[in-house]
Design a protein around this motif. Structure first.
Motif, PDB file in Angstrom:
ATOM      1  N   GLY A 123       0.748  -1.273  -0.232  1.00 50.71           N
ATOM      2  CA  GLY A 123       0.030  -0.130  -0.099  1.00 50.71           C
ATOM      3  C   GLY A 123       0.670   1.277   0.141  1.00 50.71           C
ATOM      4  O   GLY A 123       0.281   2.343  -0.148  1.00 50.71           O
ATOM      5  N   GLY A 124       2.000   1.055   0.054  1.00 48.81           N
ATOM      6  CA  GLY A 124       2.985   2.376   0.015  1.00 48.81           C
ATOM      7  C   GLY A 124       3.239   2.965   1.249  1.00 48.81           C
ATOM      8  O   GLY A 124       3.976   4.048   1.227  1.00 48.81           O
ATOM      9  N   ALA A 125       2.842   2.413   2.737  1.00 49.76           N
ATOM     10  CA  ALA A 125       2.966   3.266   3.696  1.00 49.76           C
ATOM     11  C   ALA A 125       2.859   2.427   5.041  1.00 49.76           C
ATOM     12  O   ALA A 125       2.204   1.215   4.967  1.00 49.76           O
ATOM     13  N   HIS A 126       3.886   2.593   5.855  1.00 48.29           N
ATOM     14  CA  HIS A 126       3.380   2.004   7.290  1.00 48.29           C
ATOM     15  C   HIS A 126       3.449   3.062   8.179  1.00 48.29           C
ATOM     16  O   HIS A 126       3.473   4.076   7.996  1.00 48.29           O
ATOM     17  N   LYS A 127       2.890   2.296   9.322  1.00 48.00           N
ATOM     18  CA  LYS A 127       2.438   3.217  10.411  1.00 48.00           C
ATOM     19  C   LYS A 127       3.043   2.908  11.780  1.00 48.00           C
ATOM     20  O   LYS A 127       3.180   1.594  11.871  1.00 48.00           O
ATOM     21  N   ILE A 128       3.378   3.640  12.516  1.00 46.19           N
ATOM     22  CA  ILE A 128       3.762   3.701  14.004  1.00 46.19           C
ATOM     23  C   ILE A 128       2.418   4.241  15.044  1.00 46.19           C
ATOM     24  O   ILE A 128       2.541   5.327  14.950  1.00 46.19           O
ATOM     25  N   VAL A 129       1.933   3.526  15.842  1.00 41.34           N
ATOM     26  CA  VAL A 129       1.191   4.043  16.600  1.00 41.34           C
ATOM     27  C   VAL A 129       1.573   3.745  18.207  1.00 41.34           C
ATOM     28  O   VAL A 129       1.654   2.894  18.618  1.00 41.34           O
ATOM     29  N   ILE A 130       1.668   4.958  18.778  1.00 43.02           N
ATOM     30  CA  ILE A 130       2.192   4.927  20.164  1.00 43.02           C
ATOM     31  C   ILE A 130       0.917   5.372  21.110  1.00 43.02           C
ATOM     32  O   ILE A 130       0.533   6.549  20.744  1.00 43.02           O
ATOM     33  N   ASP A 131       0.698   4.724  22.058  1.00 40.93           N
ATOM     34  CA  ASP A 131       0.034   5.206  23.194  1.00 40.93           C
ATOM     35  C   ASP A 131       0.527   4.481  24.609  1.00 40.93           C
ATOM     36  O   ASP A 131       0.105   3.659  25.238  1.00 40.93           O
ATOM     37  N   VAL A 132       1.322   5.553  25.296  1.00 38.32           N
ATOM     38  CA  VAL A 132       1.847   5.228  26.332  1.00 38.32           C
ATOM     39  C   VAL A 132       1.373   6.106  27.481  1.00 38.32           C
ATOM     40  O   VAL A 132       1.717   7.431  27.299  1.00 38.32           O
ATOM     41  N   ALA A 133       1.022   5.504  28.615  1.00 37.58           N
ATOM     42  CA  ALA A 133       0.546   6.335  29.617  1.00 37.58           C
ATOM     43  C   ALA A 133       1.643   7.163  30.447  1.00 37.58           C
ATOM     44  O   ALA A 133       2.975   6.742  30.552  1.00 37.58           O
ATOM     45  N   ALA A 134       1.375   8.149  31.170  1.00 36.83           N
ATOM     46  CA  ALA A 134       2.437   8.777  31.941  1.00 36.83           C
ATOM     47  C   ALA A 134       2.619   8.077  33.206  1.00 36.83           C
ATOM     48  O   ALA A 134       1.890   7.213  33.665  1.00 36.83           O
TER      49      ALA A 134
END
Length: 351
Positions: A123-134
């Motif tokens: 598809g021509g794109a990669h993603k990095i998804v970050i969801d880190v709590a304090a």
């Protein structure tokens, strides 16, 4: 070289330098007299990213060490050196790093630590998804980054024999866009300026192992903003085997070898406790290949260290984030490297 699988039809592991990452990389499929359970325990697998941004440093990794899984993330402001670290662990077998990585999702969540890689080369794109709590004094980190696979520099993909083991690695660098929110601050990534560098390993390493490694990327303003960079490493090897080093330009990832790291101050491993010595930040390093195609000076901004010892398992690790300046010759021309963000690390481990 066949691009479908790192293991051939007879069950033998292919060695050499690939023009791009094979569709499937699973060293455990190789024919062997060693029981698969023992080989799985020895195989060290990880997928990590180095973020290239002028004002912020960042790195993350999802790792399967065979007997446990772990995830780590740090972000640091270059001007102040303030660094925030986050980590989480998991039981053996709970993290799956797909062998067809570039068409797969890699999710990890434990408690307040969430990190997901979404690969889609087709598809021509990669993603990095970050969801880190304090936690404690570290703020929450959340956001999504998009990596432009169509504008990426060519892959560095190498399979090699090591003394007592094997190595497979993929390195790649991508223009990156998106926003990370660190506490109440937005860190905006510009694909014409910034990059994300992939580090994938699937290697059967010896019980005692170590390496020195560095990488950086930059957009060459003298070549219409072409994405360029370098990956370079020194580790025990065998004569005639490919090294995990290369120079990126839009035309190719060109092989590199015989790299020499010269620290300006005290070496990290000269004495116990030297890993965190302040001297290591006060002295630039030089990194040169013997053929002169890579000739850079690395100036530190800050560092992350890990020191642990649990009986038979131990690790001394330091990653310094900073800037590279000098020259590299790739794509048929000498290119000026002017403060390109990157990292330099050393590892010594029993695992």
């Amino acid at each position: 070289m066949n691009l479908d699988d790192v293991v051939d039809g007879q069950g033998a592991l292919r060695f050499g330098r690939f023009p791009r990452r094979p569709a499937t990389v699973d060293p455990l499929r190789r024919r062997s007299l060693v029981p698969s359970g023992l080989r799985r325990m020895r195989l060290k697998q990880w997928v990590g990213w180095t973020l290239v941004h002028p004002d912020w440093a960042g790195s993350m990794i999802l790792q399967d060490a065979g007997y446990l899984a772990s995830a780590e993330l740090y972000v640091a402001e270059r001007a102040t050196g303030v660094r925030h670290e986050y980590q989480a662990g998991a039981r053996r077998g709970t993290l799956r790093l797909p062998t067809d990585l570039f068409q797969a999702r890699v999710p990890f969540r434990r408690g307040g630590f969430g990190l997901e890689y979404r690969f889609d080369r087709a598809g021509g794109a990669h993603k990095i998804v970050i969801d880190v709590a304090a936690h404690d004094d570290a703020p929450a980190v959340r956001g999504e980054l998009t990596l432009d696979a169509r504008a990426a520099a060519p892959d560095l993909a190498v399979s090699s024999r090591l003394p007592g083991g094997t190595l497979y690695t993929t390195k790649a660098t991508y223009p990156v866009s998106g926003t990370l929110r660190v506490g109440d601050r937005d860190v905006v990534f510009d694909p014409a300026r910034d990059a994300a560098i992939l580090d994938e390993h699937r290697s059967a390493l010896t019980y005692r192992t170590g390496w020195t490694w560095g990488t950086f990327a930059f957009h060459d303003t003298d070549d219409d903003g072409a994405l360029c960079g370098a990956n370079f490493a020194v580790r025990p090897g065998l004569p005639g085997q490919e090294e995990e080093s290369g120079l990126w330009s839009p035309q190719a990832c060109e092989p590199l070898s015989d790299v020499v790291f010269t620290p300006g101050g005290r070496r990290w491993t000269d004495a116990p406790g030297a890993l965190a010595a302040r001297d290591d930040l006060d002295h630039p390093w030089t990194v040169r290949s013997r053929d002169g195609r890579l000739d850079v000076v690395f100036t530190p901004d800050g560092l992350k260290t890990v020191g642990l010892s649990y009986g038979v398992v131990a690790m001394d690790y330091v990653q310094i984030f900073g800037r590279y300046s000098g020259t590299l010759t790739a794509g048929g021309r000498e290119r000026k490297v002017d403060g390109a963000p990157g990292v330099l690390e050393e590892m010594k481990a029993r695992w």
